[in-house]
Design a protein around this motif. Structure first.
Motif, short mmCIF file in Angstrom:
data_model
loop_
_atom_site.label_atom_id
_atom_site.label_comp_id
_atom_site.label_asym_id
_atom_site.label_seq_id
_atom_site.Cartn_x
_atom_site.Cartn_y
_atom_site.Cartn_z
N SER A 40 0.82 -1.22 0.00
CA SER A 40 0.00 0.00 0.00
C SER A 40 0.85 1.27 0.00
O SER A 40 0.39 2.31 -0.45
N GLU A 41 2.10 1.17 0.49
CA GLU A 41 2.97 2.35 0.52
C GLU A 41 3.99 2.35 -0.61
O GLU A 41 4.84 3.25 -0.68
N GLY A 42 3.93 1.35 -1.48
CA GLY A 42 4.82 1.32 -2.65
C GLY A 42 6.28 1.08 -2.31
O GLY A 42 7.17 1.53 -3.03
N VAL A 43 6.55 0.37 -1.22
CA VAL A 43 7.92 0.07 -0.82
C VAL A 43 8.29 -1.32 -1.34
O VAL A 43 7.51 -2.25 -1.22
N THR A 44 9.48 -1.43 -1.92
CA THR A 44 9.94 -2.72 -2.45
C THR A 44 11.06 -3.29 -1.58
O THR A 44 11.66 -2.58 -0.77
N LYS A 45 11.35 -4.56 -1.79
CA LYS A 45 12.47 -5.18 -1.10
C LYS A 45 13.78 -4.49 -1.46
O LYS A 45 14.69 -4.38 -0.64
N GLU A 46 13.86 -4.01 -2.70
CA GLU A 46 15.06 -3.29 -3.14
C GLU A 46 15.24 -1.99 -2.36
O GLU A 46 16.36 -1.61 -2.02
N ASP A 47 14.12 -1.31 -2.06
CA ASP A 47 14.19 -0.09 -1.26
C ASP A 47 14.74 -0.40 0.14
O ASP A 47 15.59 0.34 0.66
N ILE A 48 14.26 -1.46 0.73
CA ILE A 48 14.71 -1.85 2.07
C ILE A 48 16.17 -2.28 2.03
O ILE A 48 16.95 -1.96 2.94
N ALA A 49 16.56 -2.97 0.97
CA ALA A 49 17.95 -3.43 0.83
C ALA A 49 18.92 -2.25 0.85
O ALA A 49 20.01 -2.34 1.42
N LYS A 50 18.54 -1.14 0.25
CA LYS A 50 19.40 0.05 0.24
C LYS A 50 19.62 0.54 1.67
O LYS A 50 20.73 0.92 2.04
N THR A 51 18.58 0.53 2.47
CA THR A 51 18.68 0.99 3.86
C THR A 51 19.42 -0.02 4.72
O THR A 51 20.24 0.34 5.56
N ALA A 52 19.13 -1.31 4.51
CA ALA A 52 19.75 -2.37 5.31
C ALA A 52 21.21 -2.61 4.93
O ALA A 52 21.98 -3.14 5.72
N GLY A 53 21.54 -2.27 3.70
CA GLY A 53 22.91 -2.48 3.23
C GLY A 53 23.20 -3.90 2.81
O GLY A 53 24.37 -4.30 2.72
N LYS A 54 22.14 -4.67 2.55
CA LYS A 54 22.32 -6.04 2.07
C LYS A 54 21.05 -6.48 1.37
O LYS A 54 19.99 -5.88 1.58
N PRO A 55 21.13 -7.52 0.55
CA PRO A 55 19.93 -7.98 -0.16
C PRO A 55 18.85 -8.44 0.81
O PRO A 55 19.14 -9.02 1.86
N ILE A 56 17.62 -8.19 0.43
CA ILE A 56 16.46 -8.58 1.23
C ILE A 56 15.64 -9.57 0.41
O ILE A 56 15.27 -9.28 -0.72
N HIS A 57 15.34 -10.72 1.00
CA HIS A 57 14.59 -11.74 0.27
C HIS A 57 13.25 -12.06 0.91
O HIS A 57 12.40 -12.67 0.26
N THR A 58 13.10 -11.71 2.18
CA THR A 58 11.87 -12.06 2.90
C THR A 58 11.34 -10.86 3.67
O THR A 58 12.04 -9.87 3.88
N VAL A 59 10.10 -10.97 4.09
CA VAL A 59 9.50 -10.00 4.99
C VAL A 59 8.96 -10.76 6.19
O VAL A 59 8.69 -11.96 6.07
N PRO A 60 8.86 -10.12 7.34
CA PRO A 60 9.11 -8.71 7.58
C PRO A 60 10.60 -8.40 7.66
O PRO A 60 11.43 -9.30 7.84
N GLN A 61 10.90 -7.12 7.53
CA GLN A 61 12.23 -6.61 7.81
C GLN A 61 12.05 -5.54 8.88
O GLN A 61 11.22 -4.64 8.74
N ILE A 62 12.83 -5.66 9.94
CA ILE A 62 12.60 -4.85 11.13
C ILE A 62 13.85 -4.06 11.48
O ILE A 62 14.97 -4.58 11.46
N PHE A 63 13.61 -2.80 11.83
CA PHE A 63 14.67 -1.88 12.25
C PHE A 63 14.34 -1.38 13.65
O PHE A 63 13.18 -1.05 13.93
#
Length: 87
Positions: A40-63
């Motif tokens: 609903s917010e248009g966020v992709t795994k690639e967007d999260i990967a940029k913030t996390a600094g590593k590839p993201i393959h699953t959800v949830p991702q928590i900070f």
């Protein structure tokens, strides 16, 4: 502590992470949390990967306080390690 959870409501682990954050907030163990529903917010795994600094393959991702913790299992372990659920 402020928690940000990136996930999808169709994901059972995302829902569990959200409920854990709600419990922590309600008991005063964290300042608050934000649940980001990725579709609903248009966020992709690639967007999260940029913030996390590593590839993201699953959800949830928590900070926590902008530090990448990982998924639900890592968040649950983080909570236990910090003894945030101790009664």
């Amino acid at each position: 502590m402020f928690v940000v959870i990136f996930g999808r409501m169709s994901c059972p682990f995302c829902v569990r992470a959200k409920h854990l954050a709600e419990h922590l907030e309600g008991s005063g163990k964290i300042e608050g949390y934000r649940y980001v529903d990725m579709p609903s917010e248009g966020v992709t795994k690639e967007d999260i990967a940029k913030t996390a600094g590593k590839p993201i393959h699953t959800v949830p991702q928590i900070f926590v306080d902008q530090q990448h913790i990982g998924g639900f299992t890592e968040f649950d372990q983080f909570v236990r390690d910090k003894q945030l659920l101790a009664s």
